[in-house]
Design a protein around this motif. Structure first.
Motif, PDB file in Angstrom:
ATOM      1  N   LYS A 149      83.483  12.004  42.032  1.00 11.06           N
ATOM      2  CA  LYS A 149      83.975  12.346  40.698  1.00 11.06           C
ATOM      3  C   LYS A 149      85.411  11.855  40.519  1.00 11.06           C
ATOM      4  O   LYS A 149      86.074  12.203  39.556  1.00 11.06           O
ATOM      5  N   GLU A 163      82.937  17.188  43.876  1.00  5.34           N
ATOM      6  CA  GLU A 163      82.789  18.628  43.668  1.00  5.34           C
ATOM      7  C   GLU A 163      81.821  19.218  44.685  1.00  5.34           C
ATOM      8  O   GLU A 163      80.830  18.590  45.049  1.00  5.34           O
ATOM      9  N   GLU A 183      78.145  10.706  37.140  1.00  6.37           N
ATOM     10  CA  GLU A 183      78.594  10.825  35.758  1.00  6.37           C
ATOM     11  C   GLU A 183      79.643  11.931  35.665  1.00  6.37           C
ATOM     12  O   GLU A 183      79.541  12.933  36.371  1.00  6.37           O
ATOM     13  N   GLY A 184      80.633  11.740  34.785  1.00  2.23           N
ATOM     14  CA  GLY A 184      81.693  12.725  34.662  1.00  2.23           C
ATOM     15  C   GLY A 184      82.980  12.228  35.300  1.00  2.23           C
ATOM     16  O   GLY A 184      84.050  12.762  35.051  1.00  2.23           O
ATOM     17  N   LEU A 187      84.768   8.647  31.095  1.00  2.00           N
ATOM     18  CA  LEU A 187      83.986   8.483  29.872  1.00  2.00           C
ATOM     19  C   LEU A 187      83.909   6.983  29.610  1.00  2.00           C
ATOM     20  O   LEU A 187      84.915   6.381  29.267  1.00  2.00           O
TER      21      LEU A 187
ATOM     22  N   ARG B 239      74.924  16.398  26.633  1.00  2.27           N
ATOM     23  CA  ARG B 239      75.552  15.122  26.960  1.00  2.27           C
ATOM     24  C   ARG B 239      76.199  14.493  25.724  1.00  2.27           C
ATOM     25  O   ARG B 239      77.220  13.817  25.821  1.00  2.27           O
ATOM     26  N   THR B 242      79.786  15.726  25.553  1.00  2.00           N
ATOM     27  CA  THR B 242      80.732  15.073  26.484  1.00  2.00           C
ATOM     28  C   THR B 242      80.966  13.623  26.081  1.00  2.00           C
ATOM     29  O   THR B 242      82.084  13.125  26.166  1.00  2.00           O
ATOM     30  N   ASN B 243      79.899  12.952  25.636  1.00  7.21           N
ATOM     31  CA  ASN B 243      80.074  11.552  25.216  1.00  7.21           C
ATOM     32  C   ASN B 243      81.008  11.431  24.020  1.00  7.21           C
ATOM     33  O   ASN B 243      81.680  10.425  23.851  1.00  7.21           O
ATOM     34  N   HIS B 249      83.137  17.011  31.128  1.00  2.69           N
ATOM     35  CA  HIS B 249      81.826  16.833  31.749  1.00  2.69           C
ATOM     36  C   HIS B 249      81.430  18.010  32.644  1.00  2.69           C
ATOM     37  O   HIS B 249      80.239  18.249  32.865  1.00  2.69           O
ATOM     38  N   THR B 250      82.423  18.746  33.153  1.00  3.77           N
ATOM     39  CA  THR B 250      82.102  19.898  34.017  1.00  3.77           C
ATOM     40  C   THR B 250      81.306  20.956  33.254  1.00  3.77           C
ATOM     41  O   THR B 250      80.677  21.813  33.853  1.00  3.77           O
ATOM     42  N   GLN B 252      78.854  20.151  31.191  1.00  7.64           N
ATOM     43  CA  GLN B 252      77.591  19.551  30.758  1.00  7.64           C
ATOM     44  C   GLN B 252      76.389  20.085  31.514  1.00  7.64           C
ATOM     45  O   GLN B 252      76.343  20.058  32.741  1.00  7.64           O
ATOM     46  N   GLY B 257      74.334  16.383  34.614  1.00  7.91           N
ATOM     47  CA  GLY B 257      75.380  17.393  34.606  1.00  7.91           C
ATOM     48  C   GLY B 257      75.028  18.491  35.591  1.00  7.91           C
ATOM     49  O   GLY B 257      74.645  18.212  36.726  1.00  7.91           O
TER      50      GLY B 257
END
Lengths: 255, 326
Positions: A149, A163, A183-184, A187, B239, B242-243, B249-250, B252, B257
């Motif tokens: 992440k 995480e 993902e995350g 962006l 999603r 977040t997009n 994102h945490t 999601q 996610g």
């Protein structure tokens, strides 16, 4: 620094995934395709690292000829070079895919020098195998961590943030290294006009390769049993608030 | 000859998914007429042998090495691969968690054997001699695959939440195995940790109030925050949110996610695309608040309210306060 990102072309499903009559694949007649989400973020991570530290991003995919579309997408957001490892017919199994990627990477590296980082997605959105990156990294003798992440470059090492249930774990890998991205981590950006033009012009190199079939064989796809849902409509509009709180009380979440 | 269950732990604390693995491995061993054995990695997990015994492991192998003080995918994979090479079990089963998949991928890569992740079913006629037929989850569980693992040692992970853990106490023996770890596998051991601030997380909350595209903006999440706070829960999102950069994102919920399993999931203005649904489907109850009666989430939920979340959510908070007399 030189970064390679391995991506996969996957269907972009909406509310339901249909399968073909023979049960061998997802029915994509009405679906578009995309870069698998974790890998979309891996491309962005690579582009950001190159913006900070200089260098270039190469993107690679093993897939059908149509996967050129996903390579061009990656170029449109900042990758400089693109490599297609073409296959025909069904997806290759994870062992076969990893062997093929490792052998192509070895060829690329002996021709143009070593990649400092090789990025993968944590797992592909469609087959969810969780192993191609790990297998390829081992064949290439790169240290590898999944679930990234955050990636920071500190001299000759990559600091990975990940995480866990307890918090955030930090890993430090000497480069050259391999990392599975989640993902995350960022962006992903949208392509610029300049990027779109570059993606149309980029020369996609093709690296044919062979690899032996592995021991995990797909027999057939099937839809999971539908969850019986008799939706109980509690009401319409804000007048339903009382019925909602009754439900919360009944479920014991409102005390 | 055995089924080997790999026990996932964090610095000696058992990961709950391991209980399902022990149970499923024991069931498989029973049908194969063999024993279930377990593996812990690192001396800091030695105490978990008693848990393995409680779930029916006849032998608990304890892989020891001075460097195994924390998780490290390559060190764990190599340690397990060495134990597996010396034991030759017929099946190796790990947990279907982020770390579990990674350990099992490392094991399979090192032994150059296939691995089938996220299995939900195992062939009930499997006796250890033929290829192992499995059903495994693809697309985060929205599609299943019948597959066959053809190898001398069948390596799998068990999809999380598919097997209810049940105890079957037995007397077990422990077997310490000192593994040899080359410097190359030690790089990826956790170097440092930033502990999470104590509190309810998305993964553990009993109430999740979640918003989708229909919320409309980052600011418009305030009423959802308020409702979540009143119920001692947390806020989640889809999603699309977040997009759009409305939330981190945490927060999601979804395939890419967090997978959640609260007592109730309140989904506000969320259409319920597959990617989102697979993250929410383990919820015990789902209440959808949506303008569209035909939305995927409404048709799949146990409960629904048809209406504008911007009006319904504040009304629910107001009703809670009224009943509490504040």
């Amino acid at each position: 620094m030189k970064i390679l990102v391995c991506v996969k072309r996957v269907p972009a499903p909406g509310a339901r995934i249909n399968i073909t009559d023979d049960g061998q694949q997802v029915d994509t007649a009405f679906l578009g395709f995309t870069v698998s989400p974790h890998e979309e973020c891996a491309v962005e991570a690579a582009v950001q690292l190159v913006e900070q530290h200089g260098g270039e991003v190469t993107v690679l995919t093993l897939g059908p000829a149509e996967a050129e579309e996903q390579l061009r997408t990656a170029v449109s957001v900042g990758a400089a070079k693109a490599v297609l490892v073409p296959i025909e017919g069904q997806d290759w199994d994870p062992q076969r895919t990893a062997s093929a990627i490792a052998s192509v990477v070895k060829d690329l590296e002996s021709a143009n020098g070593s990649f400092d980082l090789i990025l993968f997605g944590n797992e592909s959105a469609d087959s969810c195998g969780y192993q191609v990156g790990v297998r390829a990294a081992l064949k290439l003798a790169r240290p590898m961590v999944n679930g990234a992440k955050g990636i920071e470059i500190d001299g000759t090492s990559a600091k990975i943030r990940r995480e866990s249930d307890a918090g955030q774990d930090i890993y430090v890998l000497p480069m050259p290294a391999a990392v599975g991205v989640k993902e995350g981590i960022n962006l992903p950006r949208y392509p610029t006009m300049k990027g779109r033009l570059a993606s149309k012009k980029v020369d996609i190199s093709r690296s044919e390769t062979t690899a032996s079939v592995g021991g995990l064989k797909m027999i057939q796809l099937q839809r999971p049993p539908e969850r019986a849902s008799n939706t109980q409509i509690l009401g319409t509009g804000p007048e339903a608030a009382s019925a909602i709180v009754d439900l919360l009380e009944e479920l014991g979440v409102f005390k | 000859m055995s089924v080997l269950a790999i026990i996932e732990h964090d610095r000696g604390t058992l990961t709950s998914a391991s209980l399902g693995v022990l149970t499923a491995a024991r069931n498989l061993a029973q049908q194969m007429n063999t024993t279930m054995e377990a593996l812990t990695i690192g001396a800091n997990a030695d105490a978990l042998s008693s848990v393995a015994a409680l779930y029916g492991a006849t032998v608990v192998h304890q892989a020891h090495h001075d460097a195994l003080t924390d998780f490290g995918p390559e060190a764990w994979g190599e340690a397990a691969a060495q134990v597996i090479t010396s034991l030759s079990p017929q099946v190796v089963m790990g947990s279907g968690t982020e770390r579990g998949h990674e350990i099992v991928a490392q094991i399979a890569a090192r032994l150059d054997l296939p691995a089938s992740m996220n299995c939900t079913e195992f062939d009930s006629s499997f006796n250890g001699t033929q290829p192992l037929k499995v059903v495994r989850a693809r697309w985060g569980g929205s599609l299943l695959e019948q597959a066959e693992v053809d190898a001398p040692i069948k390596i799998v992970t068990l999809a999380n939440h598919t097997v209810e853990p049940t105890e079957a106490p037995t007397t077990s023996t422990t077997n310490v195995i000192d593994v040899q770890l080359d410097a190359s596998v030690l790089h990826s051991i956790v170097r440092d940790r930033v502990e999470r601030v104590a509190g309810v997380t998305l993964a553990t909350a009993s109430v999740v109030v979640s918003g989708g595209r229909g919320v409309g903006s980052a600011e418009a999440f305030a009423p959802l925050e308020e409702l979540a706070a009143l119920l001692g829960g947390v806020v989640g999102c889809s999603r699309a949110v977040t997009n759009n950069g409305w939330r981190n994102h945490t927060d999601q919920v979804g395939q890419t996610g967090t997978r959640i399993a609260p007592d109730i999931y309140i989904a506000c203005g969320i259409s319920g695309a597959i990617q989102h649904w697979v993250g929410a489907m383990a919820s015990k109850n789902i209440l959808a608040i949506n303008l569209d009666q035909e939305a995927n989430i409404v048709t799949k939920s146990g409960y629904a309210v048809i209406g504008d979340l911007h009006k319904v959510v504040p009304a629910v908070s107001a009703e809670i306060r009224r009943r509490r007399g504040v």
